[in-house]
Design an enzyme around this catalytic site. Structure first.
Site, short mmCIF file in Angstrom:
data_model
loop_
_atom_site.label_atom_id
_atom_site.label_comp_id
_atom_site.label_asym_id
_atom_site.label_seq_id
_atom_site.Cartn_x
_atom_site.Cartn_y
_atom_site.Cartn_z
N SER A 123 49.73 37.35 31.47
CA SER A 123 48.50 38.34 31.32
C SER A 123 48.18 38.97 32.75
O SER A 123 47.19 39.76 32.63
CB SER A 123 47.35 36.87 31.26
OG SER A 123 47.51 36.08 32.34
N ASP A 344 37.91 31.38 36.95
CA ASP A 344 39.05 32.04 36.84
C ASP A 344 39.10 32.84 38.41
O ASP A 344 38.61 33.81 38.60
CB ASP A 344 38.96 33.38 35.81
CG ASP A 344 40.35 34.27 35.87
OD1 ASP A 344 41.35 33.77 36.64
OD2 ASP A 344 40.59 34.86 34.83
N HIS A 347 43.07 35.76 37.44
CA HIS A 347 43.14 37.27 36.94
C HIS A 347 42.09 38.19 37.94
O HIS A 347 41.68 37.64 38.94
CB HIS A 347 42.59 37.39 35.77
CG HIS A 347 43.56 36.77 34.60
ND1 HIS A 347 43.47 35.36 34.40
CD2 HIS A 347 44.60 37.01 34.06
CE1 HIS A 347 44.42 34.77 33.54
NE2 HIS A 347 45.35 35.92 33.27
#
Ligand SMILES: *[C@@H]1O[C@H](CO)[C@@H](O)[C@H](O)[C@H]1NC(C)=O
Length: 376
Positions: A123, A344, A347
């Site tokens: 990702s 998160d 990311h």
């Protein structure tokens, strides 16, 4: 929420406001053509190692309003960030001895006319891919983009220029194969390379999935040669897998035709002790980068493994050495402003839709070097 949707959400969460990601792609260049920020007269003075430097505040940032990029926005509306600070948009990467030129999407598209550029990895690669799509889109919002394919291969082609920017989803680069007794992570096999090597530019990245276990582990057994094991030292597995990739490049890729890059390991921010806040367990309260050019932990082990393996590649492969400059950006993660209410700090976020003033059309990203970088 389904996996597909989750991925799409991630795509959206992940579009870093070109704060961090563009330089990831762009940094390798400035060496040969570094010139002053906004300086119309580039000079040839050396720039040293452009990955060494610091994040500086720049009032002209953000140069780009990512909420104007329909290629992220339209599919799902699952994100309600709520992030109210916008300081994190205001930083530009400044190499120690030069300024990076700004990204010029039109020039990029012209330069890569007829070419295919593929990001291969997890990702984090999706981050990169989406960033580049939006950077290019912003250079000419009227440009038609043909969207084709689906996972693992998603292909966006900028019509008129015939430039394809493709993301190929692969968690480990080496294969995971479903067999009778389960999913086998095959450390010595890369079956998808036939497609990859037809590309003009390849940008690889992997690490995030190598240490995952429990329900997040996407395989049941690990195989090397004829030997199948239930588990093994993950750093060792990572090294074997990367070495398979290196051999693949050595034997399969025509680097006259295909330029090959590897993104440095993308860091996470779950340990406040790394930035002098030992009580902190995530990046939630972080609103500015770490000043200076060093990060307390230095590189972590996977970066050294990657460096070692890259030494075994006999063909020209460039490391996009963005690990340290990304480590400094503890503020540039989505943190809890994502659809899953999860934290998160892995990311890279893009700006929230809202009061960030778009500087249209001067909203391109902060570095103008991807084209040159890829062009070598
Ligand atoms: C991407 O799409 C373009 C335009 O249709 C096509 O020419 C190209 O072969 C595609 N590439 C891949 C890898 O699917």
């Amino acid at each position: 929420m389904g996996a597909e949707m989750r991925i799409n959400c991630w795509i959206r969460v992940a579009i870093l406001g070109f704060i961090c990601l563009s330089p990831w792609l762009c940094l390798a260049n400035a060496k040969s053509r570094g010139h002053g920020h906004g300086n119309p007269h580039p000079h040839q003075s050396g720039c040293g190692y452009i990955y060494e430097g610091s994040w500086v505040r720049d009032e002209s940032y953000p140069l780009y309003d990512s909420s104007k990029c329909p290629h992220i926005q339209k599919e799902f509306d699952c994100l309600k960030y709520g992030r109210s600070d916008h300081e994190y948009l205001k930083y530009r990467w400044k190499p120690k001895s030069c300024d990076l030129p700004r990204f010029d999407g039109k020039r990029f598209l012209t330069k890569f006319k007829g070419k295919q550029i593929m990001f291969i990895g997890d990702s984090i690669s999706l981050n990169q891919w989406q960033s580049l799509i939006c950077m290019l889109h912003s250079s000419d919002p009227g440009l038609k983009i043909l969207e084709q394919g689906r996972s693992p291969t998603t292909n966006y082609t900028f019509q008129g220029y015939d430039v394809s920017v493709i993301v190929y989803h692969s968690t480990h680069l080496v294969d995971i194969v479903n067999e009778q007794n389960g999913r086998i992570l095959k450390l010595d096999s890369i079956q998808n390379g036939e497609l990859w090597k037809q590309m003009d530019v390849l940008v690889f990245n992997t690490w995030l999935w190598w240490y995952r276990d429990g329900p997040k582990q996407p395989w049941d057994y690990i195989q090397t040669g004829n030997k199948i094991v239930k588990d093994m030292d993950r750093m060792e597995a990572f090294k074997i897998g990367l070495t398979t990739w290196a051999k693949w490049v050595n034997t399969e890729v025509d680097t006259q035709k295909t330029k090959v890059f590897f993104q440095g390991i993308s860091p996470q921010h779950y340990h406040g002790s790394d930035w002098n806040k030992p009580e902190v367990r995530n990046c939630a309260q972080e609103t500015s980068p770490i000043s200076g050019s060093t990060y307390s932990t230095g590189w972590t082990r996977p970066s050294y493994v990657l460096q070692d393996v890259l030494k075994t590649v006999t063909k020209p492969v460039k490391l996009l050495d963005i690990t340290t400059l990304s480590q400094l950006r503890k503020d540039a993660h989505p943190s809890s402003y994502n659809a899953f209410k999860g934290m998160d700090c892995t990311h890279w976020v893009r700006p929230k839709r809202g009061p960030v003033k778009p500087r249209w059309p001067d909203q391109a990203a902060q570095a103008d070097c991807l084209a040159d970088l890829l062009d070598r």
